[in-house]
Write a protein that holds these residues in place. Structure first.
Motif, PDB file in Angstrom:
ATOM      1  N   LYS A  94       1.581   1.028   1.089  1.00  0.00           N
ATOM      2  CA  LYS A  94       2.847   1.759   1.407  1.00  0.00           C
ATOM      3  C   LYS A  94       3.472   2.816   1.160  1.00  0.00           C
ATOM      4  CE  LYS A  94       1.420  -0.747   5.555  1.00  0.00           C
ATOM      5  NZ  LYS A  94       1.421  -0.062   6.564  1.00  0.00           N
ATOM      6  N   ARG A  95       3.722   2.474  -0.694  1.00  0.00           N
ATOM      7  CA  ARG A  95       5.144   3.492  -0.977  1.00  0.00           C
ATOM      8  C   ARG A  95       4.543   4.502  -1.573  1.00  0.00           C
ATOM      9  NH1 ARG A  95      11.302   0.240  -2.035  1.00  0.00           N
ATOM     10  NH2 ARG A  95      11.057   0.292  -0.310  1.00  0.00           N
ATOM     11  N   GLY A  96       3.112   4.980  -1.191  1.00  0.00           N
ATOM     12  CA  GLY A  96       2.888   5.939  -1.778  1.00  0.00           C
ATOM     13  C   GLY A  96       2.223   6.067  -2.974  1.00  0.00           C
ATOM     14  N   CYS A  97       1.360   4.784  -3.994  1.00  0.00           N
ATOM     15  CA  CYS A  97       0.943   5.551  -5.253  1.00  0.00           C
ATOM     16  C   CYS A  97      -0.181   6.159  -4.790  1.00  0.00           C
ATOM     17  CB  CYS A  97       0.548   3.715  -5.531  1.00  0.00           C
ATOM     18  SG  CYS A  97      -0.928   2.354  -5.076  1.00  0.00           S
ATOM     19  N   GLY A  98      -0.715   6.656  -5.985  1.00  0.00           N
ATOM     20  CA  GLY A  98      -1.533   6.752  -5.884  1.00  0.00           C
ATOM     21  C   GLY A  98      -2.959   6.768  -5.596  1.00  0.00           C
ATOM     22  N   ALA A  99      -3.320   4.740  -6.974  1.00  0.00           N
ATOM     23  CA  ALA A  99      -5.153   4.699  -6.999  1.00  0.00           C
ATOM     24  C   ALA A  99      -4.045   2.701  -7.399  1.00  0.00           C
ATOM     25  CB  ALA A  99      -5.205   5.063  -8.137  1.00  0.00           C
ATOM     26  N   ILE A 100      -4.275   2.484  -6.889  1.00  0.00           N
ATOM     27  CA  ILE A 100      -3.720   0.597  -7.179  1.00  0.00           C
ATOM     28  C   ILE A 100      -5.919  -0.376  -7.430  1.00  0.00           C
ATOM     29  CG2 ILE A 100      -3.303   0.309  -5.213  1.00  0.00           C
ATOM     30  CD1 ILE A 100      -1.477  -1.766  -6.184  1.00  0.00           C
ATOM     31  N   VAL A 101      -4.888  -0.866  -8.957  1.00  0.00           N
ATOM     32  CA  VAL A 101      -6.244  -1.983  -8.965  1.00  0.00           C
ATOM     33  C   VAL A 101      -6.187  -3.136  -9.397  1.00  0.00           C
ATOM     34  CG1 VAL A 101      -8.576  -2.502 -10.102  1.00  0.00           C
ATOM     35  CG2 VAL A 101      -7.617  -0.194  -9.954  1.00  0.00           C
ATOM     36  N   GLY A 102      -6.333  -4.304  -8.447  1.00  0.00           N
ATOM     37  CA  GLY A 102      -6.126  -5.498  -8.452  1.00  0.00           C
ATOM     38  C   GLY A 102      -7.124  -6.279  -8.537  1.00  0.00           C
ATOM     39  N   VAL A 103      -6.452  -6.843 -10.374  1.00  0.00           N
ATOM     40  CA  VAL A 103      -7.369  -8.295 -10.373  1.00  0.00           C
ATOM     41  C   VAL A 103      -7.150 -10.219 -10.189  1.00  0.00           C
ATOM     42  CG1 VAL A 103      -6.316  -8.111 -13.117  1.00  0.00           C
ATOM     43  CG2 VAL A 103      -8.497  -9.058 -12.563  1.00  0.00           C
ATOM     44  N   ASP A 104      -7.826 -11.314 -10.093  1.00  0.00           N
ATOM     45  CA  ASP A 104      -7.643 -12.072  -9.991  1.00  0.00           C
ATOM     46  C   ASP A 104      -8.526 -13.247 -10.068  1.00  0.00           C
ATOM     47  OD1 ASP A 104      -4.530 -13.703  -8.613  1.00  0.00           O
ATOM     48  OD2 ASP A 104      -6.061 -14.254  -8.871  1.00  0.00           O
ATOM     49  N   LEU A 105      -8.255 -14.665 -10.806  1.00  0.00           N
ATOM     50  CA  LEU A 105      -9.466 -15.391 -10.955  1.00  0.00           C
ATOM     51  C   LEU A 105      -9.976 -15.288  -8.812  1.00  0.00           C
ATOM     52  CD1 LEU A 105      -7.834 -17.206 -13.775  1.00  0.00           C
ATOM     53  CD2 LEU A 105     -10.482 -16.044 -13.786  1.00  0.00           C
ATOM     54  N   LEU A 106      -9.059 -15.348  -8.137  1.00  0.00           N
ATOM     55  CA  LEU A 106      -9.228 -15.789  -6.907  1.00  0.00           C
ATOM     56  C   LEU A 106      -9.993 -14.391  -6.404  1.00  0.00           C
ATOM     57  CD1 LEU A 106      -6.475 -18.090  -5.741  1.00  0.00           C
ATOM     58  CD2 LEU A 106      -8.230 -18.512  -6.196  1.00  0.00           C
ATOM     59  N   GLU A 107     -11.165 -14.988  -5.391  1.00  0.00           N
ATOM     60  CA  GLU A 107     -10.814 -13.827  -4.588  1.00  0.00           C
ATOM     61  C   GLU A 107     -10.249 -13.187  -3.046  1.00  0.00           C
ATOM     62  OE1 GLU A 107     -14.062 -12.126  -4.161  1.00  0.00           O
ATOM     63  OE2 GLU A 107     -15.276 -13.337  -5.360  1.00  0.00           O
ATOM     64  N   ILE A 108      -9.714 -12.280  -3.248  1.00  0.00           N
ATOM     65  CA  ILE A 108      -8.800 -11.764  -2.270  1.00  0.00           C
ATOM     66  C   ILE A 108      -9.264 -11.150  -1.002  1.00  0.00           C
ATOM     67  CG2 ILE A 108      -6.833 -10.225  -2.134  1.00  0.00           C
ATOM     68  CD1 ILE A 108      -6.219 -10.566  -5.066  1.00  0.00           C
ATOM     69  N   PRO A 109      -9.054 -11.426   0.235  1.00  0.00           N
ATOM     70  CA  PRO A 109      -9.903 -10.420   1.011  1.00  0.00           C
ATOM     71  C   PRO A 109      -9.045  -8.490   0.525  1.00  0.00           C
ATOM     72  CG  PRO A 109      -8.755 -12.092   2.210  1.00  0.00           C
ATOM     73  CD  PRO A 109      -7.755 -12.383   0.740  1.00  0.00           C
ATOM     74  N   SER A 110      -9.703  -7.785   1.322  1.00  0.00           N
ATOM     75  CA  SER A 110      -9.334  -6.701   1.545  1.00  0.00           C
ATOM     76  C   SER A 110      -8.439  -5.895   1.819  1.00  0.00           C
ATOM     77  CB  SER A 110     -10.625  -5.477   1.793  1.00  0.00           C
ATOM     78  OG  SER A 110     -10.792  -5.935   3.238  1.00  0.00           O
ATOM     79  N   THR A 112      -7.017  -1.985   2.490  1.00  0.00           N
ATOM     80  CA  THR A 112      -6.876  -0.522   2.749  1.00  0.00           C
ATOM     81  C   THR A 112      -6.362   0.631   1.429  1.00  0.00           C
ATOM     82  OG1 THR A 112      -7.256  -0.690   5.291  1.00  0.00           O
ATOM     83  CG2 THR A 112      -7.042   1.298   4.039  1.00  0.00           C
ATOM     84  N   GLY A 113      -7.080   0.852   0.768  1.00  0.00           N
ATOM     85  CA  GLY A 113      -6.577   1.655   0.265  1.00  0.00           C
ATOM     86  C   GLY A 113      -6.204   0.876  -1.894  1.00  0.00           C
ATOM     87  N   VAL A 114      -6.519  -0.229  -2.087  1.00  0.00           N
ATOM     88  CA  VAL A 114      -6.622  -1.030  -2.703  1.00  0.00           C
ATOM     89  C   VAL A 114      -8.326  -1.726  -3.373  1.00  0.00           C
ATOM     90  CG1 VAL A 114      -5.497  -2.906  -4.312  1.00  0.00           C
ATOM     91  CG2 VAL A 114      -4.343  -2.393  -2.300  1.00  0.00           C
ATOM     92  N   ARG A 115      -8.671  -1.811  -4.398  1.00  0.00           N
ATOM     93  CA  ARG A 115      -9.227  -2.205  -5.355  1.00  0.00           C
ATOM     94  C   ARG A 115      -9.449  -3.664  -5.926  1.00  0.00           C
ATOM     95  NH1 ARG A 115     -13.882  -3.918  -6.914  1.00  0.00           N
ATOM     96  NH2 ARG A 115     -15.421  -2.504  -8.800  1.00  0.00           N
TER      97      ARG A 115
END
Length: 237
Positions: A94-110, A112-115
Protein backbone atom coordinates in the motif's frame (compact mmCIF):
# COMPACT_ATOMS: atom_id res chain seq x y z
CA UNK A 1 14.02 6.82 -3.84
CA UNK A 2 11.02 8.94 -2.96
CA UNK A 3 9.22 8.49 0.33
CA UNK A 4 5.55 7.74 -0.08
CA UNK A 5 2.85 9.69 1.70
CA UNK A 6 1.08 8.19 4.67
CA UNK A 7 -1.04 5.27 3.62
CA UNK A 8 -4.63 4.57 4.60
CA UNK A 9 -5.23 3.82 8.25
CA UNK A 10 -2.01 5.41 9.47
CA UNK A 11 -3.82 7.41 12.14
CA UNK A 12 -4.34 5.86 15.54
CA UNK A 13 -7.87 4.41 15.74
CA UNK A 14 -10.10 6.13 18.26
CA UNK A 15 -10.79 4.18 21.41
CA UNK A 16 -14.41 3.05 21.74
CA UNK A 17 -16.51 4.90 24.31
CA UNK A 18 -19.14 3.13 26.31
CA UNK A 19 -19.21 0.22 23.86
CA UNK A 20 -17.34 -2.44 25.79
CA UNK A 21 -18.21 -5.94 24.64
CA UNK A 22 -18.43 -8.57 27.36
CA UNK A 23 -18.34 -12.33 26.95
CA UNK A 24 -21.64 -13.93 27.80
CA UNK A 25 -20.23 -17.39 28.46
CA UNK A 26 -16.85 -19.03 29.03
CA UNK A 27 -17.75 -22.02 26.83
CA UNK A 28 -14.91 -24.13 28.16
CA UNK A 29 -12.27 -21.40 27.76
CA UNK A 30 -9.53 -20.91 30.31
CA UNK A 31 -9.27 -17.63 32.20
CA UNK A 32 -6.33 -16.63 29.99
CA UNK A 33 -8.28 -17.42 26.82
CA UNK A 34 -11.28 -15.45 28.05
CA UNK A 35 -9.07 -12.45 28.85
CA UNK A 36 -7.46 -12.56 25.40
CA UNK A 37 -10.82 -12.77 23.61
CA UNK A 38 -12.29 -9.96 25.72
CA UNK A 39 -9.31 -7.77 24.87
CA UNK A 40 -9.60 -8.57 21.15
CA UNK A 41 -13.30 -7.71 21.07
CA UNK A 42 -12.65 -4.30 22.64
CA UNK A 43 -9.40 -3.41 20.90
CA UNK A 44 -9.84 -0.37 18.58
CA UNK A 45 -6.91 -1.54 16.43
CA UNK A 46 -8.53 -4.93 15.90
CA UNK A 47 -11.76 -3.20 14.88
CA UNK A 48 -9.94 -0.82 12.57
CA UNK A 49 -7.97 -3.67 10.96
CA UNK A 50 -11.18 -5.55 10.26
CA UNK A 51 -12.90 -2.45 8.88
CA UNK A 52 -9.97 -1.47 6.65
CA UNK A 53 -9.12 -4.95 5.38
CA UNK A 54 -5.76 -5.46 7.10
CA UNK A 55 -4.79 -9.03 7.89
CA UNK A 56 -3.97 -8.15 11.51
CA UNK A 57 -3.76 -5.23 13.95
CA UNK A 58 0.03 -5.50 13.59
CA UNK A 59 -0.32 -3.57 10.32
CA UNK A 60 -0.74 -0.40 12.38
CA UNK A 61 2.57 -1.04 14.18
CA UNK A 62 4.46 -0.99 10.89
CA UNK A 63 2.56 2.09 9.65
CA UNK A 64 3.45 3.95 12.85
CA UNK A 65 7.10 2.90 12.65
CA UNK A 66 7.23 3.94 9.01
CA UNK A 67 5.63 7.30 9.73
CA UNK A 68 8.29 7.94 12.38
CA UNK A 69 11.41 6.50 10.74
CA UNK A 70 10.68 6.65 6.99
CA UNK A 71 11.41 3.01 6.25
CA UNK A 72 9.31 2.22 3.16
CA UNK A 73 10.06 4.11 -0.04
CA UNK A 74 8.50 4.04 -3.46
CA UNK A 75 10.19 1.34 -5.50
CA UNK A 76 12.05 -0.21 -2.57
CA UNK A 77 12.71 -3.95 -2.34
CA UNK A 78 11.56 -5.58 0.91
CA UNK A 79 11.87 -8.95 2.65
CA UNK A 80 9.26 -9.85 5.28
CA UNK A 81 10.52 -12.59 7.62
CA UNK A 82 7.85 -14.61 9.41
CA UNK A 83 5.31 -12.87 7.20
CA UNK A 84 2.12 -14.66 8.31
CA UNK A 85 -0.65 -13.61 8.29
CA UNK A 86 0.56 -10.96 5.82
CA UNK A 87 -0.36 -7.65 7.48
CA UNK A 88 3.09 -6.10 7.22
CA UNK A 89 3.40 -7.13 3.58
CA UNK A 90 0.03 -5.50 2.89
CA UNK A 91 1.29 -2.23 4.36
CA UNK A 92 4.48 -2.30 2.27
CA UNK A 93 2.47 -2.74 -0.93
CA UNK A 94 0.00 0.00 0.00
CA UNK A 95 2.90 2.35 0.68
CA UNK A 96 4.44 1.86 -2.74
CA UNK A 97 7.28 -0.64 -2.43
CA UNK A 98 8.64 -1.92 -5.73
CA UNK A 99 8.90 -5.59 -4.80
CA UNK A 100 8.31 -7.62 -1.66
CA UNK A 101 8.89 -11.25 -0.76
CA UNK A 102 7.57 -12.80 2.44
CA UNK A 103 8.66 -16.11 3.93
CA UNK A 104 6.99 -18.16 6.66
CA UNK A 105 6.64 -21.75 7.85
CA UNK A 106 2.87 -21.25 7.58
CA UNK A 107 0.94 -21.08 4.34
CA UNK A 108 -0.25 -17.49 3.70
CA UNK A 109 -3.25 -16.58 1.56
CA UNK A 110 -2.15 -14.48 -1.41
CA UNK A 111 -1.85 -10.71 -1.30
CA UNK A 112 -1.75 -8.75 -4.56
CA UNK A 113 1.78 -7.54 -5.19
CA UNK A 114 3.44 -9.93 -2.71
CA UNK A 115 5.37 -13.11 -3.41
CA UNK A 116 4.99 -15.46 -0.44
CA UNK A 117 7.37 -18.39 0.01
CA UNK A 118 6.43 -21.32 2.23
CA UNK A 119 9.68 -22.22 3.97
CA UNK A 120 12.21 -21.56 6.70
CA UNK A 121 14.20 -18.31 6.42
CA UNK A 122 17.07 -20.11 8.19
CA UNK A 123 17.56 -22.54 5.29
CA UNK A 124 21.08 -21.98 3.87
CA UNK A 125 19.81 -21.20 0.38
CA UNK A 126 17.04 -18.82 1.47
CA UNK A 127 19.05 -15.53 1.40
CA UNK A 128 20.07 -16.09 -2.23
CA UNK A 129 16.59 -17.32 -3.13
CA UNK A 130 14.86 -14.25 -1.75
CA UNK A 131 17.39 -11.89 -3.33
CA UNK A 132 16.75 -13.58 -6.66
CA UNK A 133 12.99 -13.18 -6.19
CA UNK A 134 13.49 -9.46 -5.50
CA UNK A 135 15.87 -8.98 -8.42
CA UNK A 136 18.66 -7.70 -6.16
CA UNK A 137 19.52 -6.86 -2.55
CA UNK A 138 16.80 -5.67 -0.18
CA UNK A 139 16.31 -2.07 0.94
CA UNK A 140 14.44 -3.23 4.04
CA UNK A 141 14.39 -6.50 5.97
CA UNK A 142 11.57 -6.59 8.51
CA UNK A 143 10.70 -9.16 11.15
CA UNK A 144 7.65 -9.21 13.40
CA UNK A 145 8.52 -12.74 14.49
CA UNK A 146 8.19 -13.91 18.07
CA UNK A 147 8.52 -17.41 19.55
CA UNK A 148 5.68 -18.93 21.54
CA UNK A 149 5.82 -17.50 25.05
CA UNK A 150 6.46 -19.65 28.10
CA UNK A 151 5.29 -17.16 30.72
CA UNK A 152 8.79 -17.04 32.18
CA UNK A 153 10.06 -13.49 31.54
CA UNK A 154 13.77 -14.25 31.27
CA UNK A 155 13.25 -17.32 29.08
CA UNK A 156 10.95 -15.43 26.73
CA UNK A 157 13.41 -12.54 26.56
CA UNK A 158 16.33 -14.80 25.64
CA UNK A 159 14.30 -16.65 23.02
CA UNK A 160 13.03 -13.55 21.22
CA UNK A 161 16.50 -11.96 21.21
CA UNK A 162 17.92 -15.18 19.74
CA UNK A 163 15.29 -15.02 16.99
CA UNK A 164 16.13 -11.36 16.34
CA UNK A 165 19.81 -12.32 16.07
CA UNK A 166 18.96 -14.85 13.36
CA UNK A 167 16.92 -12.21 11.52
CA UNK A 168 19.85 -9.79 11.79
CA UNK A 169 22.25 -12.37 10.36
CA UNK A 170 19.84 -12.81 7.46
CA UNK A 171 19.65 -9.05 6.95
CA UNK A 172 23.45 -8.74 6.84
CA UNK A 173 23.43 -11.21 3.95
CA UNK A 174 20.65 -9.60 1.94
CA UNK A 175 20.58 -5.82 2.51
CA UNK A 176 21.81 -3.24 0.05
CA UNK A 177 24.12 -0.51 1.39
CA UNK A 178 22.01 2.14 3.09
CA UNK A 179 19.23 -0.35 3.83
CA UNK A 180 17.16 -0.74 7.00
CA UNK A 181 16.24 -3.52 9.42
CA UNK A 182 13.35 -3.89 11.90
CA UNK A 183 12.88 -6.68 14.43
CA UNK A 184 10.68 -7.35 17.43
CA UNK A 185 12.34 -7.60 20.84
CA UNK A 186 11.13 -7.31 24.45
CA UNK A 187 11.50 -4.51 26.96
CA UNK A 188 14.28 -4.98 29.47
CA UNK A 189 17.08 -4.21 27.04
CA UNK A 190 18.25 -6.13 24.00
CA UNK A 191 21.22 -8.33 24.60
CA UNK A 192 24.71 -7.05 23.91
CA UNK A 193 25.33 -9.78 21.33
CA UNK A 194 22.45 -8.34 19.27
CA UNK A 195 23.10 -4.61 19.63
CA UNK A 196 26.89 -4.61 19.20
CA UNK A 197 26.90 -6.06 15.65
CA UNK A 198 23.93 -3.85 14.73
CA UNK A 199 25.76 -0.72 15.82
CA UNK A 200 28.79 -1.75 13.77
CA UNK A 201 26.70 -2.54 10.69
CA UNK A 202 24.24 0.40 10.72
CA UNK A 203 24.54 4.16 11.01
CA UNK A 204 21.75 4.35 13.61
CA UNK A 205 20.09 1.84 15.95
CA UNK A 206 17.05 2.75 18.06
CA UNK A 207 14.36 1.11 20.16
CA UNK A 208 10.73 2.05 19.56
CA UNK A 209 7.32 1.10 20.94
CA UNK A 210 4.64 2.15 18.45
CA UNK A 211 1.27 3.26 19.86
CA UNK A 212 -0.41 0.17 18.35
CA UNK A 213 1.71 -2.03 20.60
CA UNK A 214 -0.46 -2.79 23.61
CA UNK A 215 0.56 -0.90 26.73
CA UNK A 216 0.50 -4.06 28.82
CA UNK A 217 2.79 -5.83 26.35
CA UNK A 218 6.56 -5.84 26.82
CA UNK A 219 7.21 -5.93 23.08
CA UNK A 220 9.34 -3.28 21.42
CA UNK A 221 11.07 -2.96 18.08
CA UNK A 222 14.68 -2.33 17.24
CA UNK A 223 15.02 -0.09 14.18
CA UNK A 224 18.36 0.06 12.37
CA UNK A 225 19.04 2.36 9.40
CA UNK A 226 21.95 3.10 7.10
CA UNK A 227 23.42 -0.36 6.51
CA UNK A 228 27.13 -0.23 5.75
CA UNK A 229 29.35 -3.04 4.60
CA UNK A 230 31.62 -4.23 7.39
CA UNK A 231 34.23 -7.02 7.47
CA UNK A 232 31.80 -9.11 9.51
CA UNK A 233 28.87 -8.73 7.12
CA UNK A 234 28.17 -10.40 3.82
CA UNK A 235 27.05 -8.02 1.07
CA UNK A 236 26.37 -9.48 -2.34
CA UNK A 237 25.58 -7.28 -5.32
Amino acid sequence: MTKTTKGPGSKTPAAPRGLEVRLRTARGRTTTQQGWLQRQLNDPYVRAAQAQGWRSRAAFKLMELDDRYSLIHRGSRIIDLGAAPGGWSQVAVKRGCGAIVGVDLLEIPSVTGVRFIHGDFMDPDMPDRLRAELGGPADLVMSDMAPNTTGHTMTDHVRIVALAELALDFALQTLAPGGSFIAKVLQGGSEKQLLDPMKRAFASVRHAKPPASRKDSSEMYVVAKGFRHTPGSVVRT
